[in-house]
Design a protein around this motif. Structure first.
Motif, PDB file in Angstrom:
ATOM      1  N   GLU A  50      45.219   1.023  23.635  1.00 26.95           N
ATOM      2  CA  GLU A  50      44.906   1.782  24.841  1.00 26.95           C
ATOM      3  C   GLU A  50      45.871   1.415  25.958  1.00 26.95           C
ATOM      4  O   GLU A  50      46.181   0.252  26.169  1.00 26.95           O
ATOM      5  CB  GLU A  50      43.470   1.484  25.290  1.00 26.95           C
ATOM      6  CG  GLU A  50      42.432   1.982  24.326  1.00 26.95           C
ATOM      7  CD  GLU A  50      41.021   1.768  24.842  1.00 26.95           C
ATOM      8  OE1 GLU A  50      40.845   1.410  26.020  1.00 26.95           O
ATOM      9  OE2 GLU A  50      40.099   1.966  24.062  1.00 26.95           O
ATOM     10  N   ASP A  51      46.316   2.448  26.676  1.00 23.54           N
ATOM     11  CA  ASP A  51      47.168   2.192  27.822  1.00 23.54           C
ATOM     12  C   ASP A  51      46.348   1.783  29.045  1.00 23.54           C
ATOM     13  O   ASP A  51      46.822   1.088  29.910  1.00 23.54           O
ATOM     14  CB  ASP A  51      47.998   3.432  28.162  1.00 23.54           C
ATOM     15  CG  ASP A  51      49.024   3.729  27.080  1.00 23.54           C
ATOM     16  OD1 ASP A  51      49.440   2.782  26.397  1.00 23.54           O
ATOM     17  OD2 ASP A  51      49.387   4.894  26.924  1.00 23.54           O
ATOM     18  N   GLY A  52      45.129   2.268  29.094  1.00 21.14           N
ATOM     19  CA  GLY A  52      44.266   1.953  30.222  1.00 21.14           C
ATOM     20  C   GLY A  52      42.813   2.006  29.807  1.00 21.14           C
ATOM     21  O   GLY A  52      42.482   2.306  28.661  1.00 21.14           O
ATOM     22  N   GLN A  53      41.955   1.703  30.740  1.00 22.10           N
ATOM     23  CA  GLN A  53      40.523   1.724  30.474  1.00 22.10           C
ATOM     24  C   GLN A  53      39.983   3.134  30.690  1.00 22.10           C
ATOM     25  O   GLN A  53      40.417   3.859  31.581  1.00 22.10           O
ATOM     26  CB  GLN A  53      39.804   0.761  31.415  1.00 22.10           C
ATOM     27  CG  GLN A  53      40.143  -0.693  31.169  1.00 22.10           C
ATOM     28  CD  GLN A  53      39.466  -1.211  29.906  1.00 22.10           C
ATOM     29  OE1 GLN A  53      38.399  -0.753  29.541  1.00 22.10           O
ATOM     30  NE2 GLN A  53      40.106  -2.152  29.251  1.00 22.10           N
ATOM     31  N   VAL A  54      39.016   3.522  29.859  1.00 25.37           N
ATOM     32  CA  VAL A  54      38.350   4.820  29.994  1.00 25.37           C
ATOM     33  C   VAL A  54      36.922   4.550  30.429  1.00 25.37           C
ATOM     34  O   VAL A  54      36.265   3.647  29.913  1.00 25.37           O
ATOM     35  CB  VAL A  54      38.362   5.572  28.641  1.00 25.37           C
ATOM     36  CG1 VAL A  54      37.590   6.868  28.736  1.00 25.37           C
ATOM     37  CG2 VAL A  54      39.780   5.811  28.198  1.00 25.37           C
ATOM     38  N   ASP A  55      36.456   5.343  31.380  1.00 26.47           N
ATOM     39  CA  ASP A  55      35.082   5.204  31.838  1.00 26.47           C
ATOM     40  C   ASP A  55      34.146   5.595  30.695  1.00 26.47           C
ATOM     41  O   ASP A  55      34.190   6.712  30.192  1.00 26.47           O
ATOM     42  CB  ASP A  55      34.838   6.105  33.052  1.00 26.47           C
ATOM     43  CG  ASP A  55      33.420   6.028  33.566  1.00 26.47           C
ATOM     44  OD1 ASP A  55      32.754   4.988  33.350  1.00 26.47           O
ATOM     45  OD2 ASP A  55      32.961   7.014  34.177  1.00 26.47           O
ATOM     46  N   TRP A  56      33.323   4.671  30.245  1.00 25.73           N
ATOM     47  CA  TRP A  56      32.474   4.926  29.084  1.00 25.73           C
ATOM     48  C   TRP A  56      31.443   6.000  29.367  1.00 25.73           C
ATOM     49  O   TRP A  56      31.062   6.748  28.471  1.00 25.73           O
ATOM     50  CB  TRP A  56      31.822   3.645  28.574  1.00 25.73           C
ATOM     51  CG  TRP A  56      30.849   2.996  29.517  1.00 25.73           C
ATOM     52  CD1 TRP A  56      31.115   2.032  30.430  1.00 25.73           C
ATOM     53  CD2 TRP A  56      29.448   3.262  29.604  1.00 25.73           C
ATOM     54  NE1 TRP A  56      29.975   1.686  31.101  1.00 25.73           N
ATOM     55  CE2 TRP A  56      28.933   2.419  30.604  1.00 25.73           C
ATOM     56  CE3 TRP A  56      28.582   4.131  28.946  1.00 25.73           C
ATOM     57  CZ2 TRP A  56      27.586   2.420  30.967  1.00 25.73           C
ATOM     58  CZ3 TRP A  56      27.244   4.121  29.301  1.00 25.73           C
ATOM     59  CH2 TRP A  56      26.757   3.277  30.298  1.00 25.73           C
ATOM     60  N   ARG A  57      30.998   6.133  30.599  1.00 25.21           N
ATOM     61  CA  ARG A  57      30.020   7.187  30.914  1.00 25.21           C
ATOM     62  C   ARG A  57      30.657   8.566  30.753  1.00 25.21           C
ATOM     63  O   ARG A  57      30.046   9.486  30.215  1.00 25.21           O
ATOM     64  CB  ARG A  57      29.485   7.000  32.322  1.00 25.21           C
ATOM     65  CG  ARG A  57      28.524   5.835  32.437  1.00 25.21           C
ATOM     66  CD  ARG A  57      27.910   5.747  33.836  1.00 25.21           C
ATOM     67  NE  ARG A  57      26.958   4.677  33.913  1.00 25.21           N
ATOM     68  CZ  ARG A  57      27.208   3.472  34.412  1.00 25.21           C
ATOM     69  NH1 ARG A  57      28.419   3.200  34.893  1.00 25.21           N
ATOM     70  NH2 ARG A  57      26.293   2.534  34.426  1.00 25.21           N
ATOM     71  N   LYS A  58      31.904   8.718  31.223  1.00 22.35           N
ATOM     72  CA  LYS A  58      32.597   9.986  31.068  1.00 22.35           C
ATOM     73  C   LYS A  58      32.865  10.276  29.586  1.00 22.35           C
ATOM     74  O   LYS A  58      32.711  11.411  29.129  1.00 22.35           O
ATOM     75  CB  LYS A  58      33.912   9.978  31.837  1.00 22.35           C
ATOM     76  CG  LYS A  58      34.677  11.288  31.730  1.00 22.35           C
ATOM     77  CD  LYS A  58      35.998  11.205  32.448  1.00 22.35           C
ATOM     78  CE  LYS A  58      36.836  12.447  32.330  1.00 22.35           C
ATOM     79  NZ  LYS A  58      36.854  13.112  31.062  1.00 22.35           N
ATOM     80  N   ALA A  59      33.255   9.250  28.816  1.00 21.04           N
ATOM     81  CA  ALA A  59      33.509   9.436  27.392  1.00 21.04           C
ATOM     82  C   ALA A  59      32.233   9.875  26.675  1.00 21.04           C
ATOM     83  O   ALA A  59      32.264  10.775  25.829  1.00 21.04           O
ATOM     84  CB  ALA A  59      34.044   8.145  26.780  1.00 21.04           C
ATOM     85  N   ASN A  60      31.100   9.279  27.017  1.00 19.87           N
ATOM     86  CA  ASN A  60      29.826   9.688  26.405  1.00 19.87           C
ATOM     87  C   ASN A  60      29.462  11.114  26.791  1.00 19.87           C
ATOM     88  O   ASN A  60      28.965  11.882  25.961  1.00 19.87           O
ATOM     89  CB  ASN A  60      28.707   8.730  26.796  1.00 19.87           C
ATOM     90  CG  ASN A  60      28.769   7.429  26.038  1.00 19.87           C
ATOM     91  OD1 ASN A  60      29.544   7.295  25.099  1.00 19.87           O
ATOM     92  ND2 ASN A  60      27.970   6.461  26.452  1.00 19.87           N
ATOM     93  N   ALA A  61      29.710  11.487  28.033  1.00 14.46           N
ATOM     94  CA  ALA A  61      29.404  12.853  28.476  1.00 14.46           C
ATOM     95  C   ALA A  61      30.302  13.861  27.750  1.00 14.46           C
ATOM     96  O   ALA A  61      29.840  14.949  27.388  1.00 14.46           O
ATOM     97  CB  ALA A  61      29.583  12.965  29.984  1.00 14.46           C
ATOM     98  N   ASP A  62      31.567  13.503  27.532  1.00 16.38           N
ATOM     99  CA  ASP A  62      32.476  14.401  26.817  1.00 16.38           C
ATOM    100  C   ASP A  62      32.004  14.639  25.383  1.00 16.38           C
ATOM    101  O   ASP A  62      32.062  15.760  24.874  1.00 16.38           O
ATOM    102  CB  ASP A  62      33.899  13.819  26.795  1.00 16.38           C
ATOM    103  CG  ASP A  62      34.556  13.839  28.174  1.00 16.38           C
ATOM    104  OD1 ASP A  62      34.040  14.545  29.066  1.00 16.38           O
ATOM    105  OD2 ASP A  62      35.572  13.137  28.336  1.00 16.38           O
TER     106      ASP A  62
END
Length: 109
Positions: A50-62
């Motif tokens: 990973e180049d950066g961190q992903v917001d887990w809440r946004k990933a779950n919503a996607d």
């Protein structure tokens, strides 16, 4: 045979060559040896994906927008491209498959 005679002659002329080896041999447990160099087997692997961190809440919503998984994703792709769904293949004939032929030759029962 000549080679053996030559080596015997050389050993007779120079008897101190073999005995003049100083110290201990490599099979001797007292022989000094350099310490082994440590190299991790993981040194050549990638350090991260990973180049950066992903917001887990946004990933779950996607992911949650496709509750039925692949079926919903295909439907979403079709809506995005404006394409019509592919026609399903024609059903196979309803006739039963032909029975397999009986083997020829002697039958052992």
């Amino acid at each position: 045979m000549k080679k053996i005679a030559f080596l015997a002659a050389v050993a007779a002329v120079f008897p101190g060559i073999a005995a003049a080896q100083p110290g201990v041999g490599p099979a001797d447990p007292a022989a000094a040896a350099p310490p082994p160099a440590y190299r991790s087997v993981f040194d050549d692997l990638a350090k991260g994906v990973e180049d950066g961190q992903v917001d887990w809440r946004k990933a779950n919503a996607d992911v949650a927008q496709f509750p039925r998984g692949h079926a919903d994703y295909v439907k979403w792709e079709e809506q995005q491209s404006g394409a019509r769904p592919a026609a399903s293949p024609a059903p196979a004939s309803s006739a039963a498959p032909a029975a397999a032929p009986r083997p020829q030759g002697p039958q052992h029962h």
